[in-house]
Design an enzyme around this catalytic site. Sequence first.
Site, PDB file in Angstrom:
ATOM      1  N   ARG A  86     -12.743  51.931  30.203  1.00  0.00           N
ATOM      2  CA  ARG A  86     -12.208  53.113  30.887  1.00  0.00           C
ATOM      3  C   ARG A  86     -13.017  54.361  30.525  1.00  0.00           C
ATOM      4  O   ARG A  86     -13.260  55.220  31.368  1.00  0.00           O
ATOM      5  CB  ARG A  86     -10.727  53.280  30.527  1.00  0.00           C
ATOM      6  CG  ARG A  86     -10.000  54.253  31.411  1.00  0.00           C
ATOM      7  CD  ARG A  86      -8.502  54.172  31.217  1.00  0.00           C
ATOM      8  NE  ARG A  86      -8.093  54.538  29.871  1.00  0.00           N
ATOM      9  CZ  ARG A  86      -6.864  54.357  29.400  1.00  0.00           C
ATOM     10  NH1 ARG A  86      -5.924  53.811  30.151  1.00  0.00           N
ATOM     11  NH2 ARG A  86      -6.544  54.727  28.174  1.00  0.00           N
ATOM     12  N   LYS A 188      -9.696  59.448  32.639  1.00  0.00           N
ATOM     13  CA  LYS A 188      -8.891  60.134  31.621  1.00  0.00           C
ATOM     14  C   LYS A 188      -9.549  61.493  31.364  1.00  0.00           C
ATOM     15  O   LYS A 188     -10.127  61.765  30.303  1.00  0.00           O
ATOM     16  CB  LYS A 188      -8.761  59.277  30.362  1.00  0.00           C
ATOM     17  CG  LYS A 188      -7.450  59.510  29.640  1.00  0.00           C
ATOM     18  CD  LYS A 188      -7.109  58.381  28.709  1.00  0.00           C
ATOM     19  CE  LYS A 188      -6.066  58.797  27.685  1.00  0.00           C
ATOM     20  NZ  LYS A 188      -4.746  59.111  28.220  1.00  0.00           N
ATOM     21  N   GLU A 224       3.059  58.297  38.641  1.00  0.00           N
ATOM     22  CA  GLU A 224       3.284  58.043  37.213  1.00  0.00           C
ATOM     23  C   GLU A 224       3.881  59.295  36.581  1.00  0.00           C
ATOM     24  O   GLU A 224       4.113  60.278  37.276  1.00  0.00           O
ATOM     25  CB  GLU A 224       1.972  57.648  36.527  1.00  0.00           C
ATOM     26  CG  GLU A 224       0.858  58.671  36.666  1.00  0.00           C
ATOM     27  CD  GLU A 224      -0.457  58.222  36.039  1.00  0.00           C
ATOM     28  OE1 GLU A 224      -0.474  57.291  35.230  1.00  0.00           O
ATOM     29  OE2 GLU A 224      -1.478  58.853  36.354  1.00  0.00           O
TER      30      GLU A 224
HETATM   31  C1  PLP Z   1      -1.449  59.908  32.769  1.00  0.00           C
HETATM   32  C2  PLP Z   1      -1.352  58.659  31.982  1.00  0.00           C
HETATM   33  N1  PLP Z   1      -0.986  57.535  32.608  1.00  0.00           N
HETATM   34  C3  PLP Z   1      -0.876  56.365  31.943  1.00  0.00           C
HETATM   35  C4  PLP Z   1      -1.139  56.285  30.587  1.00  0.00           C
HETATM   36  C5  PLP Z   1      -1.027  54.969  29.889  1.00  0.00           C
HETATM   37  O1  PLP Z   1      -2.287  54.469  29.556  1.00  0.00           O
HETATM   38  P1  PLP Z   1      -2.482  53.539  28.288  1.00  0.00           P
HETATM   39  O2  PLP Z   1      -1.498  52.445  28.416  1.00  0.00           O
HETATM   40  O3  PLP Z   1      -3.891  53.096  28.358  1.00  0.00           O
HETATM   41  O4  PLP Z   1      -2.220  54.395  27.103  1.00  0.00           O
HETATM   42  C6  PLP Z   1      -1.496  57.434  29.899  1.00  0.00           C
HETATM   43  C7  PLP Z   1      -1.708  57.379  28.458  1.00  0.00           C
HETATM   44  O5  PLP Z   1      -2.698  57.465  27.933  1.00  0.00           O
HETATM   45  C8  PLP Z   1      -1.647  58.644  30.608  1.00  0.00           C
HETATM   46  O6  PLP Z   1      -2.031  59.763  29.981  1.00  0.00           O
END
Ligand code: PLP
Length: 345
Positions: A86, A188, A224
Amino acid sequence: MDSGSIDFIDWDNLGFDVVETRSMYYATCHKKKEWEEGNIIPYGTIELSPAAGVLNYGQGVFEGTKAFRTMKDRVILFRPELNATRMGSSTRRLCIPEIGKDFFLSAIEQTLIDNIDYTPPLGKGSLYIRPIVWGTGPALGVKPVDEYTFIVFVSPVGPYFKDNKKRLNLLVTEDYHRAAPKGIGNAKAIGNYSASLLPLTRAKESGFDDVIFLNASNENMIDEISSANLFVLKGNILKTPHLGGSILPGVTRDSVIKIADKIMNLKVQETDVTIEELLDADEIFCTGTAVVVTSVGNVSFQGEDHMIGIAGERSKAEQLKKILLGIQQEEIEDPFGWITPVSAP
Ligand SMILES: Cc1ncc(COP(=O)(O)O)c(C=O)c1O
């Protein structure tokens, strides 16, 4: 690096806040070329030009993963290669020289090993690992800059939501979008989080724990929350919004899909999830490295509260969480090969 003491840490009362540790990993990339091998330096502040790309044009991305102390009395990483993948795609999307998988994994491991005593005892929390990369070079016009910095720091953490026994109270926001399907929501990128700050703050001021964002191209669909993915259960069918561009491809999301499918025999669908399905669910929960698996107790939409049914041990969310934590803490067999041990048993 051997300075720094962990004596000040109250292991029984960890929250999700920054606890400064001994050291951090630091690497740079000049003239947009290859990343130079970095090194471990004392944890501390950094100097930045006021014209830095990250400050002016938001050229920065980060990651989040955790190290766990386990039943086998060792420290492990959970699926760090997915964070590496990622990070690769996030850096490409933001025109940051790509952070390669091996480079990323080595940086994480070096930081973890030098700070391994900051990993909380089994059952008291975990060591959150935060890799972050940004444009350090100056820019006045809009463009990718020439110089970049990559840091990995860590912090011992407990639960993300203060009262981790309480189910979440979420607000569906119709006033703000977090990200557009062809924007940077699936990276991210730091800018996604600044976009969520005002809706999140307003929701918290009104007594909610977090905000459910709707899809920017079809507001009948959910995306989300500000820091986690969403799942909706009805009968034996577990739905989660598909990765359409505005949603972060969560590591926990992927893990929960596999556990639900392979271990719990739920019928998992990555698909459109409508507000009607959300409000009619037997269970709603969110997933993330920080939030793990957290049940939702109430969803507020257009001024109306919708209490969500099943809670406690009986809930699928609780069962999924138990299995996930069981694997992460090596309490149960890891059938997926998700564990990477870092220190010897
Ligand atoms: C906006 C967002 N969605 C989803 C997630 C979940 O991702 P992960 O399971 O890789 O932590 C996160 C957390 O990091 C996030 O910041």
